[in-house]
Scaffold this active site. Structure first.
Site, PDB file in Angstrom:
ATOM      1  N   GLY A  83     -20.500 -62.970 -12.295  1.00 11.99           N
ATOM      2  CA  GLY A  83     -20.659 -64.322 -12.798  1.00 11.99           C
ATOM      3  C   GLY A  83     -19.931 -65.009 -12.027  1.00 11.99           C
ATOM      4  N   GLY A  84     -18.828 -65.809 -12.650  1.00 13.37           N
ATOM      5  CA  GLY A  84     -18.024 -66.744 -11.977  1.00 13.37           C
ATOM      6  C   GLY A  84     -16.978 -66.102 -11.008  1.00 13.37           C
TER       7      GLY A  84
ATOM      8  N   GLY B   2     -35.672 -75.366  21.808  1.00 11.21           N
ATOM      9  CA  GLY B   2     -34.634 -75.623  20.521  1.00 11.21           C
ATOM     10  C   GLY B   2     -33.487 -74.973  20.843  1.00 11.21           C
ATOM     11  N   ALA B   3     -33.487 -73.740  21.399  1.00  6.90           N
ATOM     12  CA  ALA B   3     -32.150 -73.130  21.817  1.00  6.90           C
ATOM     13  C   ALA B   3     -31.356 -73.924  22.558  1.00  6.90           C
ATOM     14  CB  ALA B   3     -32.233 -71.808  22.340  1.00  6.90           C
TER      15      ALA B   3
HETATM   16  C1  HXC Z   1     -14.547 -59.681 -21.917  1.00  7.55           C
HETATM   17  C2  HXC Z   1     -14.679 -58.002 -20.955  1.00  7.55           C
HETATM   18  C3  HXC Z   1     -15.855 -58.497 -19.968  1.00  7.55           C
HETATM   19  C4  HXC Z   1     -16.092 -59.818 -20.213  1.00  7.55           C
HETATM   20  C5  HXC Z   1     -15.280 -56.419 -19.360  1.00  7.55           C
HETATM   21  N1  HXC Z   1     -14.381 -56.624 -20.354  1.00  7.55           N
HETATM   22  N2  HXC Z   1     -15.824 -57.481 -19.077  1.00  7.55           N
HETATM   23  N3  HXC Z   1     -14.024 -58.427 -21.684  1.00  7.55           N
HETATM   24  N4  HXC Z   1     -15.361 -60.287 -21.168  1.00  7.55           N
HETATM   25  N5  HXC Z   1     -16.867 -60.346 -19.553  1.00  7.55           N
HETATM   26  C6  HXC Z   1     -13.333 -55.694 -20.730  1.00  7.55           C
HETATM   27  C7  HXC Z   1     -14.118 -54.393 -21.556  1.00  7.55           C
HETATM   28  O1  HXC Z   1     -14.238 -54.732 -22.726  1.00  7.55           O
HETATM   29  C8  HXC Z   1     -12.852 -53.592 -21.037  1.00  7.55           C
HETATM   30  O2  HXC Z   1     -11.647 -53.599 -22.233  1.00  7.55           O
HETATM   31  C9  HXC Z   1     -12.230 -53.735 -19.729  1.00  7.55           C
HETATM   32  O3  HXC Z   1     -12.720 -55.201 -19.841  1.00  7.55           O
HETATM   33  C10 HXC Z   1     -12.825 -52.868 -18.718  1.00  7.55           C
HETATM   34  O4  HXC Z   1     -14.306 -53.083 -18.939  1.00  7.55           O
HETATM   35  P1  HXC Z   1     -15.200 -51.595 -18.979  1.00  7.55           P
HETATM   36  O5  HXC Z   1     -16.534 -51.960 -19.150  1.00  7.55           O
HETATM   37  O6  HXC Z   1     -14.379 -50.686 -19.404  1.00  7.55           O
HETATM   38  O7  HXC Z   1     -15.171 -51.407 -17.214  1.00  7.55           O
HETATM   39  P2  HXC Z   1     -16.217 -50.668 -16.213  1.00  7.55           P
HETATM   40  O8  HXC Z   1     -16.861 -49.811 -16.725  1.00  7.55           O
HETATM   41  O9  HXC Z   1     -15.328 -50.710 -14.762  1.00  7.55           O
HETATM   42  O10 HXC Z   1     -17.116 -52.108 -15.968  1.00  7.55           O
HETATM   43  C11 HXC Z   1     -16.749 -53.434 -15.287  1.00  7.55           C
HETATM   44  C12 HXC Z   1     -17.914 -54.338 -15.466  1.00  7.55           C
HETATM   45  C13 HXC Z   1     -18.651 -54.405 -16.903  1.00  7.55           C
HETATM   46  C14 HXC Z   1     -18.864 -54.286 -14.440  1.00  7.55           C
HETATM   47  C15 HXC Z   1     -17.196 -55.810 -15.044  1.00  7.55           C
HETATM   48  O11 HXC Z   1     -17.495 -54.515 -17.891  1.00  7.55           O
HETATM   49  C16 HXC Z   1     -19.430 -55.573 -17.353  1.00  7.55           C
HETATM   50  O12 HXC Z   1     -20.552 -55.605 -16.681  1.00  7.55           O
HETATM   51  N6  HXC Z   1     -18.974 -56.697 -17.962  1.00  7.55           N
HETATM   52  C17 HXC Z   1     -19.724 -57.913 -18.308  1.00  7.55           C
HETATM   53  C18 HXC Z   1     -19.997 -58.439 -16.908  1.00  7.55           C
HETATM   54  C19 HXC Z   1     -20.458 -59.912 -17.193  1.00  7.55           C
HETATM   55  O13 HXC Z   1     -21.845 -59.903 -17.628  1.00  7.55           O
HETATM   56  N7  HXC Z   1     -19.676 -61.045 -17.337  1.00  7.55           N
HETATM   57  C20 HXC Z   1     -20.352 -62.310 -17.778  1.00  7.55           C
HETATM   58  C21 HXC Z   1     -20.514 -63.179 -16.443  1.00  7.55           C
HETATM   59  S1  HXC Z   1     -21.117 -64.695 -16.984  1.00  7.55           S
HETATM   60  P3  HXC Z   1     -10.652 -52.676 -22.617  1.00  7.55           P
HETATM   61  O14 HXC Z   1     -10.071 -53.090 -23.743  1.00  7.55           O
HETATM   62  O15 HXC Z   1     -11.609 -51.310 -23.082  1.00  7.55           O
HETATM   63  O16 HXC Z   1     -10.021 -52.234 -21.290  1.00  7.55           O
HETATM   64  C22 HXC Z   1     -19.840 -65.759 -16.373  1.00  7.55           C
HETATM   65  C23 HXC Z   1     -20.206 -67.322 -16.333  1.00  7.55           C
HETATM   66  C24 HXC Z   1     -19.861 -67.930 -15.319  1.00  7.55           C
HETATM   67  O17 HXC Z   1     -19.115 -65.468 -15.630  1.00  7.55           O
HETATM   68  C25 HXC Z   1     -20.681 -69.099 -14.710  1.00  7.55           C
HETATM   69  C26 HXC Z   1     -20.998 -69.124 -13.237  1.00  7.55           C
HETATM   70  C27 HXC Z   1     -21.576 -70.335 -12.923  1.00  7.55           C
END
Ligand code: HXC
Length: 517
Positions: A172-173, A407-408
């Site tokens: 995401g962000g 163009g090049a």
């Molecule tokens: C809160 C989160 C989190 C999130 C991960 N964690 N993503 N907490 N918000 N978005 C936390 C987990 O609960 C976990 O906590 C720790 O981080 C590690 O995550 P894991 O899943 O155990 O690690 P891993 O298996 O390595 O996977 C990492 C990951 C996955 C690929 C990033 O967690 C994931 O897909 N997260 C969601 C990604 C996502 O969709 N994000 C939102 C994007 S939208 P603990 O307590 O167990 O350590 C966005 C909007 C922006 O960003 C807009 C832009 C224009």
């Protein structure tokens, strides 16, 4: 001996707690994946002993509206300043051990604070990213936090260099902020960039895809063009930041640093006089031309695996930084397509905003013809390149090594786009079209009416080549400044750069232009 002041002891304890991030277990997990912690990375990046952390005691969330249960000191990001090769830089490193390095309101405050300090002090800002994106528990506050960062990324663009090193999953962000910056470096098999991760894709479309195939470094280095450099591990990635900054000024009102080296400015490479084959259909390797002209081993190619028909990268010539833009005739004959246009455009603009002179080597049969390119908007994409070269006010030097068709010729830093010095090699072919294509159009009726059309076409093409496929016609009309022996190129470019060092070319006042994106 006086007992230690309890307030000092408290500070020491707080510091230890802050450095623990998400705790020993999560640090252990991070290390087990072969990944360093945020603090370890910052230390690896900077000159030894120069890091000063700021705001280590910030905690999040700030109010009870958040669902987050634990509060950690630092709130998932380590921020501060230090030095790279003795020059000040500002840095933030996301701490994956705290909520997966995700962005909260307070983390956004911390990142924005170093960005603001970097801007005010005219120093590069470097982000070390390892983050799950917006912290879900913080809802709109996390989204607003990203908006604060994106706005700064955009407004500070072209003022200070902004670099992102991707060191883990960046969703995401955490993918969008880097996309607004000057340079993205990824670590192979360890960093991933995507807007929506595999879990979301599965939930929405049912498609099962792994993170590497979705947004690993191979994809972003060779397919999407999102990333600029890739490294095999974290140490190499952080080393690339230091290397890149060696070519760049700290801000847009400085010149890039001069780095003396032992390479003779007058060095003539005899092999250059033999590099372009007599047969214009045979390729040669432009990378060899670049290597022979620039200071020894100084070429840092950017986006080497994407749009390989174009070459862009930083180098030194006579110790001074330059941006190299070129075609690679060994790949698709150096034709300009949509991706090549985008690649060159962005690089030209980056060099221009940071006062890095441009040296362009041209060998291209022109824009790639065909429905796919036309429907894909090659007009729009090629226009960006025209815009970028026309707008750029840094010293611009162009060397036409062989084909500069249509163009090049025009697009690739031609003289009347405002290029300061234009050289052609004796092998240069400057014309609207290649010989066969040109005579087919100009003499269609004459060829059809001839007793032997093939022979007639051949004769006409030979005449055309004699007249246009050499640099003398262009030189006689002033469209190139001089014709030089290839081996003289290095000395000629160095002389031109020194003559152009104080170039003053103010643009007409305006809010900003409207580049055809
Ligand atoms: C809160 C989160 C989190 C999130 C991960 N964690 N993503 N907490 N918000 N978005 C936390 C987990 O609960 C976990 O906590 C720790 O981080 C590690 O995550 P894991 O899943 O155990 O690690 P891993 O298996 O390595 O996977 C990492 C990951 C996955 C690929 C990033 O967690 C994931 O897909 N997260 C969601 C990604 C996502 O969709 N994000 C939102 C994007 S939208 P603990 O307590 O167990 O350590 C966005 C909007 C922006 O960003 C807009 C832009 C224009």
């Amino acid at each position: 001996m006086t007992a230690e002041d309890p307030r000092i002891l408290k500070l020491r304890a707080m510091r230890v707690k802050s450095r623990e991030g998400g705790g020993p277990e999560r640090i252990e997990k991070q290390h087990a994946k072969g990944k360093a912690t945020a603090r370890e990375r910052v230390e690896m990046l900077l000159d030894a002993g120069t890091f000063n952390e700021i705001e280590p005691f910030i905690t999040g969330p700030t109010d009870e509206m958040s669902l987050a249960t634990e509060k950690f000191l630092g709130d998932g990001v380590v921020t501060g300043y230090g030095q790279i090769d003795g020059r000040i830089v500002y840095v933030y490193g996301q701490d994956f051990t705290i909520y997966g390095g995700t962005l909260s309101e307070m983390q956004s405050h911390k990142i924005c604070r170093v960005m603001d300090l970097a801007l005010r002090n005219g120093a590069p800002c470097i982000g070390l990213l390892d983050s799950g994106g917006a912290r879900i528990q913080e809802g709109v506050k996390a989204l607003g936090g990203y908006a604060e960062i994106f706005r700064r990324n955009a407004q500070y663009s072209g003022v200070i260099p902004q670099i992102s090193v991707m060191l883990g999953p960046c969703a995401g962000g955490a993918a969008y902020s880097p996309a607004l910056q000057d340079l993205i470096i990824m670590v192979e098999k360890q960093s991933f960039m995507f807007l929506t991760g595999p879990e979301v894709i599965k939930a929405v479309t049912g498609e099962v895809i792994d993170a590497e195939s979705l947004g690993g470094s191979d994809i972003h280095m060779s397919v999407s063009g999102v990333a600029h450099l890739a490294a095999k591990d974290e140490v190499e990635a952080l080393g690339l930041v230091r290397k890149f900054l060696g070519y760049m000024p700290s801000n847009n009102v400085e010149n890039p640093p001069f780095q003396a080296n032992g390479d003779n400015p007058m060095r003539m490479d005899e092999q250059l006089n033999h590099i372009v084959p007599i047969d214009p259909k045979l390729p040669y390797v432009m990378h060899q031309v670049i290597a022979a002209v620039v200071d020894k081993d100084s070429f840092l190619e950017i986006q080497p695996a994407w749009a390989r028909n174009a070459i862009v990268g930083l180098a030194r010539i006579g110790g001074h930084s330059v941006g190299i833009v070129a075609q690679e005739p060994a790949v698709m004959a150096g034709v300009i397509d949509i991706d090549a246009s985008d690649k060159m455009t962005r690089f030209v603009r980056m060099c221009d905003c940071f006062n890095v002179p441009l040296v362009t080597f041209v060998d291209s049969p022109g824009f790639l013809p065909g429905i796919a390119q036309e429907h894909g908007g090659i007009i729009r994409h090629g226009a960006k390149l025209l815009y970028a070269y026309s707008e750029a006010t840094v010293p611009k030097i162009c060397v036409i090594t062989r084909k500069a068709y249509g163009g090049a010729y025009v697009v690739m830093s031609s003289k009347y786009l405002g290029t300061d010095v234009t050289y052609a090699w004796p092998s240069a072919e400057i014309a609207v079209l290649g010989a066969e294509g040109a005579v087919n159009i100009m003499f269609k009726k004459q060829i059809e009416a001839a007793a032997d059309p093939t022979k007639e076409r051949q004769t006409l093409a030979d005449e055309y080549r004699e007249k246009f496929n050499n640099p003398y016609h262009a030189a006689s009309t002033g469209y190139v400044d001089d014709i030089i022996e290839p081996r003289e190129t290095r000395a000629k470019v160095i002389a031109a750069l020194s003559a152009l060092r104080d170039k003053y070319a103010p643009a007409p006042p305006r809010k900003h232009g409207n580049i055809p994106v």
